[in-house]
Enzyme design. Structure first.
Site, PDB file in Angstrom:
ATOM      1  N   GLU A   1      14.031  -4.585 -10.013  1.00 33.50           N
ATOM      2  CA  GLU A   1      13.361  -4.127 -10.818  1.00 33.50           C
ATOM      3  C   GLU A   1      14.140  -2.669 -11.581  1.00 33.50           C
ATOM      4  OE1 GLU A   1       9.986  -3.196  -8.605  1.00 33.50           O
ATOM      5  OE2 GLU A   1       8.805  -4.952  -8.545  1.00 33.50           O
TER       6      GLU A   1
ATOM      7  N   TRP B   1       0.385  -1.304   0.064  1.00 35.27           N
ATOM      8  CA  TRP B   1      -0.526  -0.020   0.035  1.00 35.27           C
ATOM      9  C   TRP B   1       0.774   0.892   0.004  1.00 35.27           C
ATOM     10  CZ3 TRP B   1       1.501   2.715   4.302  1.00 35.27           C
ATOM     11  CH2 TRP B   1       1.766   1.917   5.118  1.00 35.27           C
ATOM     12  N   ASN B   2       2.147   1.384  -0.053  1.00 32.13           N
ATOM     13  CA  ASN B   2       2.686   2.597   0.639  1.00 32.13           C
ATOM     14  C   ASN B   2       3.354   3.177  -0.972  1.00 32.13           C
ATOM     15  OD1 ASN B   2       5.198   0.097  -0.035  1.00 32.13           O
ATOM     16  ND2 ASN B   2       6.648   0.954   0.909  1.00 32.13           N
TER      17      ASN B   2
ATOM     18  N   GLY C   1       6.502  -6.119  -0.363  1.00 36.82           N
ATOM     19  CA  GLY C   1       5.863  -6.509   0.422  1.00 36.82           C
ATOM     20  C   GLY C   1       6.505  -6.444   2.072  1.00 36.82           C
TER      21      GLY C   1
ATOM     22  N   GLU D   1      10.740  -7.738  -3.368  1.00 34.53           N
ATOM     23  CA  GLU D   1      11.325  -6.420  -2.462  1.00 34.53           C
ATOM     24  C   GLU D   1      11.084  -6.729  -1.427  1.00 34.53           C
ATOM     25  OE1 GLU D   1      13.343  -5.088  -4.811  1.00 34.53           O
ATOM     26  OE2 GLU D   1      13.276  -6.250  -6.773  1.00 34.53           O
ATOM     27  N   LEU D   2      11.384  -6.500  -0.844  1.00 35.38           N
ATOM     28  CA  LEU D   2      10.884  -6.788   0.481  1.00 35.38           C
ATOM     29  C   LEU D   2      11.279  -5.037   2.052  1.00 35.38           C
ATOM     30  CD1 LEU D   2      11.621 -10.845   0.891  1.00 35.38           C
ATOM     31  CD2 LEU D   2      10.036  -9.170  -0.288  1.00 35.38           C
TER      32      LEU D   2
ATOM     33  N   CYS E   1       9.946   1.670   1.434  1.00 41.21           N
ATOM     34  CA  CYS E   1      10.976   0.499   2.039  1.00 41.21           C
ATOM     35  C   CYS E   1      12.461   0.633   2.016  1.00 41.21           C
ATOM     36  CB  CYS E   1      11.283   0.188   0.827  1.00 41.21           C
ATOM     37  SG  CYS E   1      11.165   0.264  -0.838  1.00 41.21           S
TER      38      CYS E   1
ATOM     39  N   LYS F   1      -3.017  -7.464  -8.113  1.00 41.55           N
ATOM     40  CA  LYS F   1      -3.159  -8.141  -6.614  1.00 41.55           C
ATOM     41  C   LYS F   1      -2.654  -6.449  -6.289  1.00 41.55           C
ATOM     42  CE  LYS F   1      -2.708  -9.529  -2.922  1.00 41.55           C
ATOM     43  NZ  LYS F   1      -3.723  -8.325  -1.652  1.00 41.55           N
ATOM     44  N   PRO F   2      -3.536  -5.857  -5.692  1.00 44.54           N
ATOM     45  CA  PRO F   2      -3.262  -4.255  -4.917  1.00 44.54           C
ATOM     46  C   PRO F   2      -3.154  -4.727  -3.104  1.00 44.54           C
ATOM     47  CG  PRO F   2      -5.368  -4.090  -5.565  1.00 44.54           C
ATOM     48  CD  PRO F   2      -4.601  -6.046  -6.835  1.00 44.54           C
ATOM     49  N   ALA F   3      -3.036  -3.893  -2.898  1.00 41.89           N
ATOM     50  CA  ALA F   3      -2.959  -4.280  -1.144  1.00 41.89           C
ATOM     51  C   ALA F   3      -4.995  -4.086  -1.076  1.00 41.89           C
ATOM     52  CB  ALA F   3      -2.443  -3.261  -0.330  1.00 41.89           C
ATOM     53  N   SER F   4      -5.001  -4.232  -0.265  1.00 38.23           N
ATOM     54  CA  SER F   4      -6.864  -4.601  -0.188  1.00 38.23           C
ATOM     55  C   SER F   4      -6.898  -2.986   0.539  1.00 38.23           C
ATOM     56  CB  SER F   4      -7.001  -5.049   1.797  1.00 38.23           C
ATOM     57  OG  SER F   4      -7.169  -6.309   0.682  1.00 38.23           O
TER      58      SER F   4
ATOM     59  N   GLU G   1      12.073  -2.543  10.855  1.00 33.43           N
ATOM     60  CA  GLU G   1      11.858  -1.781  10.276  1.00 33.43           C
ATOM     61  C   GLU G   1      11.470  -0.511  10.834  1.00 33.43           C
ATOM     62  OE1 GLU G   1      10.090  -2.980   7.231  1.00 33.43           O
ATOM     63  OE2 GLU G   1      10.606  -0.963   5.800  1.00 33.43           O
TER      64      GLU G   1
HETATM   65  P1  NAD Z   1       2.559  -6.977   3.310  1.00 38.36           P
HETATM   66  O1  NAD Z   1       3.401  -8.179   2.891  1.00 38.36           O
HETATM   67  O2  NAD Z   1       1.265  -6.783   4.136  1.00 38.36           O
HETATM   68  O3  NAD Z   1       1.495  -7.180   2.124  1.00 38.36           O
HETATM   69  C1  NAD Z   1       2.423  -6.962   0.897  1.00 38.36           C
HETATM   70  C2  NAD Z   1       1.277  -7.482  -0.412  1.00 38.36           C
HETATM   71  O4  NAD Z   1       0.988  -8.937  -0.309  1.00 38.36           O
HETATM   72  C3  NAD Z   1      -0.524  -6.921   0.021  1.00 38.36           C
HETATM   73  O5  NAD Z   1      -0.847  -7.169  -1.546  1.00 38.36           O
HETATM   74  C4  NAD Z   1      -0.116  -7.838   0.711  1.00 38.36           C
HETATM   75  O6  NAD Z   1      -2.010  -8.284   0.754  1.00 38.36           O
HETATM   76  C5  NAD Z   1      -0.415  -8.573   0.458  1.00 38.36           C
HETATM   77  N1  NAD Z   1      -0.057 -10.088   0.694  1.00 38.36           N
HETATM   78  C6  NAD Z   1      -0.061 -10.719   2.044  1.00 38.36           C
HETATM   79  N2  NAD Z   1       0.369 -11.574   2.544  1.00 38.36           N
HETATM   80  C7  NAD Z   1      -0.032 -12.101   1.977  1.00 38.36           C
HETATM   81  C8  NAD Z   1       0.401 -14.199   1.893  1.00 38.36           C
HETATM   82  N3  NAD Z   1       0.138 -14.542   2.263  1.00 38.36           N
HETATM   83  N4  NAD Z   1       0.208 -14.545   0.341  1.00 38.36           N
HETATM   84  C9  NAD Z   1       0.442 -13.767  -0.692  1.00 38.36           C
HETATM   85  N5  NAD Z   1       0.167 -12.476  -0.746  1.00 38.36           N
HETATM   86  C10 NAD Z   1       0.162 -12.073   0.319  1.00 38.36           C
HETATM   87  O7  NAD Z   1       3.374  -5.698   3.174  1.00 38.36           O
HETATM   88  P2  NAD Z   1       2.826  -3.973   3.870  1.00 38.36           P
HETATM   89  O8  NAD Z   1       2.629  -4.132   5.502  1.00 38.36           O
HETATM   90  O9  NAD Z   1       1.695  -4.358   2.318  1.00 38.36           O
HETATM   91  O10 NAD Z   1       3.987  -3.383   3.249  1.00 38.36           O
HETATM   92  C11 NAD Z   1       5.249  -2.819   3.465  1.00 38.36           C
HETATM   93  C12 NAD Z   1       6.232  -3.428   3.426  1.00 38.36           C
HETATM   94  O11 NAD Z   1       6.633  -3.662   2.029  1.00 38.36           O
HETATM   95  C13 NAD Z   1       7.603  -2.885   3.964  1.00 38.36           C
HETATM   96  O12 NAD Z   1       8.166  -3.470   4.628  1.00 38.36           O
HETATM   97  C14 NAD Z   1       8.229  -1.971   2.938  1.00 38.36           C
HETATM   98  O13 NAD Z   1       9.481  -2.101   3.549  1.00 38.36           O
HETATM   99  C15 NAD Z   1       7.861  -2.792   1.703  1.00 38.36           C
HETATM  100  N6  NAD Z   1       8.391  -1.930   0.540  1.00 38.36           N
HETATM  101  C16 NAD Z   1       9.753  -2.614  -0.427  1.00 38.36           C
HETATM  102  C17 NAD Z   1       9.409  -1.900  -1.609  1.00 38.36           C
HETATM  103  C18 NAD Z   1      10.742  -2.490  -1.934  1.00 38.36           C
HETATM  104  O14 NAD Z   1      11.078  -2.429  -3.168  1.00 38.36           O
HETATM  105  N7  NAD Z   1      12.339  -3.767  -1.513  1.00 38.36           N
HETATM  106  C19 NAD Z   1       8.576  -1.612  -1.403  1.00 38.36           C
HETATM  107  C20 NAD Z   1       8.012  -0.803  -1.228  1.00 38.36           C
HETATM  108  C21 NAD Z   1       7.735  -1.521   0.159  1.00 38.36           C
END
Ligand code: NAD
Length: 481
Positions: free
Chosen positions: A461, A149-150, A226, A248-249, A282, A173-176, A383
Site C-alpha cells: 500500500e 478497527w485500529n 487485519g 497487510e497483517l 501494526c 467493510k469497516p470493522a463492526s 503480537e
Molecule cells: P481482524 O482480523 O479481527 O479483523 C479485520 C477485519 O476483517 C474486520 O473488518 C473483520 O470484520 C474482518 N474479518 C474478520 N474475520 C473475517 C473473515 N473470516 N472473513 C472476512 N473478513 C473477516 O483484525 P483486527 O483485530 O480488527 O485488527 C488488528 C490486527 O490488524 C492486528 O493484528 C494488526 O497488527 C493488524 N493490522 C495490520 C496493519 C498492516 O498494515 N500490516 C495495519 C493495521 C492493523
C-alpha cells in the site's frame, strides 16, 4: 442512526438488524448502524459491478476531479469525522484529526497520480519485423476493502484511493465496532460526484459480510488489513476463486538501540512508537533490544516517559493516550503481562488498569514497561496489541539482529545509531518490509511503498508501486506477420 451506502443511496438492512456502537472510554452508546447480511452485501457488490465499466472508462483526469471534490468535502468535515472516530475507537482527538487528514491526503495523492498520467503501461520492441508490443494497464474490477478497527480511516484510504483512482469500484467493510467515521467519509466522497455504485460501504460481521465479499465471483480483488490468522483464512478462501489479494497483517516490530545511539532520541521515539494509539498499531515498537553499554539509561528514560504519559478519554484535549478499544484486547495484554511476570520479568512502569473517575467505565490500561523477560515468554512470540513494552539487554549488535529476526512477523523495524554504516548493515540484515533509522513510525509516507514480509503479509500500500496491485497488465501486439 447512521446508514450504509449502497449504489449511492443510504441503505438499511432488510432484516432490521442493527449494531450498537459504544464509546470505549465510557461505554456510552454513540450510535446504531444497520447490520448487513449476505443480501445487502450482494446488493453492494452488484452495484459496484454495474458501475465498473462506466468508471473504468471515465478519463483518469475526470476521475481525479471527482475524487478531489470528495476529498475537499471530507477536508471541510475533518472535525466532525475526527470526533466520530474518537468516540467509536477511543484514540485522542488530536490523533483522530491527523488520521482524518491523512485520509484526505491519500485520496488527493492518488487523484493527482491519476490526473498526471502516471497510470501508464509500456511499449516493447518485438523481434518480428513490423510488429510492436504494448503493455496496457487496466483496472481489475470490483475491489472488496476489509478494514480493522485500529486505524479505520488511513487503512480505508490506503485501499479506496488507489483502487478508485485507477478505475476500480469498491465495496468497503469497516470493522463492526468502528463504522461511523467510515460511513461519513463514504457519504462525503459520494457527494463529491462519484457515480452511484462506485464506492459502497456495508457493515456487518467478517464471518458474513467479509465472507460474501471473498466468495462472490463478481469481486476480483480483496484488499485486507487485519490479524495474521484472519489473513491466512482470507487467502485460502480467495484462492478458490483466484482473486487478487493484498494482505497487510500483524507485526511485532523490533527496535535496536546500539551502544553509540543518541539515548534521548531513541528513548523518546521508542516510547512514542509503543504507546501511540494505546499500543494498538501494526507498526508499533513491540520488542526492544538495547546494547548493554547503554541499557540502564534507556530503560530508565523509557519507563519515565511511560509514567509521564497523560492517559485520559480521547475526547479530553489533554489526552495523550486513550483507552484500549475492547475489553478483550485489554485482557489479552493482561495475560501477556502476567505470563512475563510469572516467568520472572521485572516491571519498570505501569502494569495495572486505571481506577476511579474517569476510568472505571472504559478499557484503560497503564503504559507498561518490563525487562528481564525470558526468551520463551509470550511477548516475544505473539503480537502485543496494547501498551506493553518488553526491553531486552543484548551483548552485541549481532545478538540484537538475531533476536529481532526471531519472529514469525516481518513488518517494520528501527535502529538507533550514530554510525550510518552500522545502520545500513543492520537494516540490510533485518527480515522486514519497512525500516527506520533513528526514528520510528511517526509518518506513513504516501510516496513510499508499505507492506510486510513473512507472516506480516504481502503486497504494497502507498507509493506508485500500488499500481501493480490495483491494475492488471494486458499485452497487445500490433503488426508483424
Ligand atoms: P481482524 O482480523 O479481527 O479483523 C479485520 C477485519 O476483517 C474486520 O473488518 C473483520 O470484520 C474482518 N474479518 C474478520 N474475520 C473475517 C473473515 N473470516 N472473513 C472476512 N473478513 C473477516 O483484525 P483486527 O483485530 O480488527 O485488527 C488488528 C490486527 O490488524 C492486528 O493484528 C494488526 O497488527 C493488524 N493490522 C495490520 C496493519 C498492516 O498494515 N500490516 C495495519 C493495521 C492493523
Amino acid at each position: 442512526m447512521s446508514t450504509m451506502v449502497i449504489d449511492g443511496k443510504p441503505a438499511s438492512a432488510r432484516s432490521g438488524a442493527t449494531l450498537e456502537i459504544h464509546d470505549p472510554a465510557t461505554g456510552e452508546l454513540v450510535d446504531t448502524v444497520p447490520q448487513a447480511g449476505v443480501e445487502e452485501t450482494r446488493q453492494a457488490i452488484d452495484a459496484a459491478h454495474a458501475a465498473f465499466r462506466g468508471w473504468a472508462d471515465t478519463p483518469p483526469q475526470k476521475r481525479a476531479q471527482i475524487l478531489m471534490k470528495g476529498a475537499g468535502l471530507a477536508r471541510q468535515h475533518i472535525d466532525e469525522v475526527a470526533s466520530l472516530l474518537t468516540r467509536e475507537q477511543g484514540k485522542p482527538l488530536r490523533d483522530s484529526k491527523i488520521e482524518a487528514e491523512r485520509f484526505v491526503e491519500n485520496i488527493e495523492y492518488y487523484a493527482m497520480l491519476s490526473a498526471s498520467g502516471a497510470i501508464r503501461g509500456k511499449h516493447v520492441q518485438l523481434s518480428v519485423p513490423g510488429a510492436f508490443g504494448l503493455v496496457v494497464r487496466r483496472p481489475i474490477g470490483v475491489v472488496g476493502a476489509i478494514i480493522p478497527w485500529n486505524f479505520p480511516l488511513t487503512l480505508l484510504a490506503n485501499k479506496i484511493a488507489p483502487a478508485l483512482a485507477m478505475g476500480n469500484t469498491v465495496v468497503a467493510k469497516p470493522a463492526s465496532t468502528t463504522p461511523l467515521s467510515t460511513i461519513r467519509l463514504v457519504e462525503l466522497m459520494n457527494q463529491g460526484g462519484l457515480p452511484p455504485g462506485v464506492l459502497n460501504v456495508v457493515v456487518g460481521p467478517g464471518a458474513v459480510v467479509g465472507q460474501e465479499m471473498i466468495k462472490n465471483p463478481k469481486v476480483r480483488k480483496i484488499g485486507f488489513t487485519g490479524e495474521t490468522q484472519t489473513g491466512k483464512q482470507v487467502m485460502a478462501e480467495a484462492a478458490s476463486d483466484l482473486k487478487h489479494v493484498t494482505l497487510e497483517l500483524g507485526g511485532s516490530d523490533p527496535a535496536i538501540v546500539c551502544d553509540d545511539a543518541d539515548i534521548e532520541q531513541a528513548s523518546k521515539a521508542i516510547a512514542i512508537g509503543r504507546f501511540f494509539n494505546a499500543g494498538q498499531a501494526c507498526l508499533a515498537v513491540k520488542r526492544v533490544f538495547v546494547h548493554e553499554a547503554v541499557f540502564d539509561q534507556v530503560i530508565e528514560k523509557v519507563a519515565a516517559r511511560a509514567k509521564r504519559l497523560k492517559v485520559l478519554p480521547g475526547a479530553d484535549p489533554s489526552s495523550q493516550m486513550g483507552p484500549m478499544h475492547t475489553a478483550g484486547g485489554r485482557e489479552t495484554i493482561e495475560g501477556q503481562l502476567k505470563d512475563a511476570l510469572d516467568r520472572g520479568a521485572r516491571l519498570l512502569a505501569g502494569g495495572n488498569r486505571l481506577k476511579g473517575e474517569p476510568f472505571d467505565r472504559g478499557y484503560f490500561f497503564e503504559p507498561t514497561v518490563i525487562t528481564e523477560v525470558p526468551p520463551d515468554a509470550r511477548v516475544w512470540r505473539e503480537e502485543t496489541f496494547g501498551p506493553l513494552l518488553p526491553i531486552a539487554r543484548v551483548k552485541s549488535l549481532d545478538e540484537a539482529i538475531e533476536r529481532a529476526n526471531d519472529s514469525e512477523f516481518g513488518l517494520g523495524s528501527s535502529v538507533f545509531t550514530r554510525d550510518i554504516k552500522k545502520a545500513q548493515q543492520t537494516i540490510d540484515r533485518l527480515d522486514v518490509g519497512y525500516a527506520w533509522i533513528n526514528q520510528v513510525n511517526l509518518v506513513a509516507y504516501d510516496e513510499l511503498p508499505f507492506g510486510g514480509t513473512k507472516h506480516s503479509g504481502f503486497g504494497k500500500e502507498h507509493g506508485i508501486e500500488v499500481l501493480d496491485f490495483y491494475t492488471e497488465e494486458k499485452s497487445v501486439v500490433m503488426g508483424g506477420v
